[in-house]
Write a protein that holds these residues in place. Structure first.
Motif, short mmCIF file in Angstrom:
data_model
loop_
_atom_site.label_atom_id
_atom_site.label_comp_id
_atom_site.label_asym_id
_atom_site.label_seq_id
_atom_site.Cartn_x
_atom_site.Cartn_y
_atom_site.Cartn_z
N LYS A 165 -6.88 3.73 -12.33
CA LYS A 165 -6.37 4.69 -11.35
C LYS A 165 -7.43 4.78 -10.24
CE LYS A 165 -6.48 8.05 -14.33
NZ LYS A 165 -6.43 9.43 -14.88
N PRO A 166 -7.09 4.82 -8.98
CA PRO A 166 -5.76 5.05 -8.38
C PRO A 166 -4.99 3.79 -8.01
CG PRO A 166 -7.41 5.17 -6.67
CD PRO A 166 -8.16 4.86 -7.96
N GLN A 167 -5.36 2.63 -8.53
CA GLN A 167 -4.66 1.40 -8.15
C GLN A 167 -3.19 1.47 -8.53
OE1 GLN A 167 -6.23 -0.83 -6.27
NE2 GLN A 167 -7.98 0.58 -6.40
N LYS A 168 -2.35 1.02 -7.61
CA LYS A 168 -0.90 1.06 -7.85
C LYS A 168 -0.53 0.26 -9.10
CE LYS A 168 3.52 0.35 -5.46
NZ LYS A 168 4.12 -0.63 -6.40
N THR A 193 -8.05 11.90 -5.96
CA THR A 193 -7.97 10.49 -5.59
C THR A 193 -7.32 9.66 -6.68
OG1 THR A 193 -9.95 10.67 -4.21
CG2 THR A 193 -9.31 8.46 -4.91
N ALA A 197 -3.38 10.99 -5.53
CA ALA A 197 -3.14 9.98 -4.50
C ALA A 197 -2.60 8.69 -5.13
CB ALA A 197 -4.42 9.70 -3.72
N GLY A 198 -3.13 8.35 -6.31
CA GLY A 198 -2.65 7.15 -6.98
C GLY A 198 -1.18 7.25 -7.34
N ARG A 200 1.08 9.26 -5.95
CA ARG A 200 1.88 9.31 -4.72
C ARG A 200 2.08 7.92 -4.14
NH1 ARG A 200 0.68 10.27 1.02
NH2 ARG A 200 2.33 11.52 1.99
N ASN A 201 1.02 7.13 -4.14
CA ASN A 201 1.11 5.78 -3.61
C ASN A 201 2.08 4.92 -4.40
OD1 ASN A 201 0.19 3.63 -1.81
ND2 ASN A 201 -0.88 2.78 -3.57
N ALA A 202 2.26 5.27 -5.69
CA ALA A 202 3.19 4.54 -6.54
C ALA A 202 4.59 5.14 -6.52
CB ALA A 202 2.66 4.52 -7.98
N GLN A 206 3.66 14.43 -8.39
CA GLN A 206 2.33 14.78 -8.90
C GLN A 206 2.19 16.28 -9.07
OE1 GLN A 206 1.84 14.38 -5.13
NE2 GLN A 206 3.21 12.65 -5.42
#
Length: 235
Positions: A165-168, A193, A197-198, A200-202, A206
């Motif tokens: 995390k936070p990698q998609k 983060t 944020a991880g 949300r980016n995916a 959250q």
């Protein structure tokens, strides 16, 4: 929040009280290793250690450093900070970091409402999961001793997935492995983060668990902001 059928909980500092558990383990090590020879009191050592440890975990989550560096640096840094090298202090860092992880895995203090919330969602037929960047062996020990293991369908750890995390890629993997739709999934975590944020980016909703949040501006507005885990039941 019953509209969510799959709820992914961060472990450290979300369900499991990392701050209290880590401090208890470090306090024992401070006394056992005689660190009062170098630091005026435990609080001085702990503050230096904690601040550096937080920085290191942020870098680890972003892939900037390796586990080996994190484990060593967080114990070497407090000595360098006061102008003493670990060698001068005759401190065996390898023994220290190994003993800390062992003691940390034995601690069992949970955040208020953790078991109650898991029990509630489980009773509603939701599937619950752990998602964590923590070291696999230690995290499994923590979860086993916590009394919460049976609530979880799966446990997703970055060391096992080979993504952090936070990698998609981490979030994509957990969704695929859980056969979970994004629209039916919620990530609950305390790290803005890595967790918020991880997620949300995916494309996942959250719940930002932030007991000390005072309304300061955030990079974006999470789906939910909660100061207590029990708010997950109310919302």
């Amino acid at each position: 929040m019953i509209k969510y059928r799959h709820i992914f909980f961060d472990w450290d500092s979300t369900l499991w009280n990392f701050s209290v558990n880590s401090e208890k383990a470090l306090n024992v090590l401070f006394r056992n290793y005689g660190f009062e020879r170098f630091f005026p009191d435990f609080n001085t050592f702990h503050t230096i250690y904690r601040n550096r440890n937080l920085e290191l975990w942020e870098d680890y989550a972003l892939g900037k450093i390796k586990r080996e560096f994190l484990e060593t640096e967080r114990f070497e840094y407090p000595f360098r900070h006061i102008g003493v090298s670990p060698d001068e202090a005759c401190v065996q860092i390898n023994a220290l970091k190994t003993e800390y992880l062992r003691m940390l895995g034995e601690q069992t203090v949970l955040n208020d409402g953790a078991k109650e919330v898991l029990e509630y969602f489980k009773s509603k037929g939701c599937k619950l999961y752990v998602i964590s960047n923590g070291f696999s062996q230690v995290q499994h020990c923590k979860i086993d001793r916590s009394g919460l293991k049976d609530y979880f369908t799966k446990i997703f750890l970055s060391e096992d997935i080979k993504e952090h995390k936070p990698q998609k890629a981490f979030f994509d993997y957990m969704l695929k492995s859980s056969n979970a739709r994004k629209t039916e999934s919620l990530v609950v975590g305390d790290n803005f983060t890595a967790d918020i944020a991880g997620a949300r980016n995916a494309g996942i909703d959250q719940a930002y668990y932030a007991p000390a949040y005072n309304g300061e501006p955030l990079p974006f507005q999470p789906t939910y902001i909660i100061s207590s885990l029990r708010e997950l039941i109310i919302n």
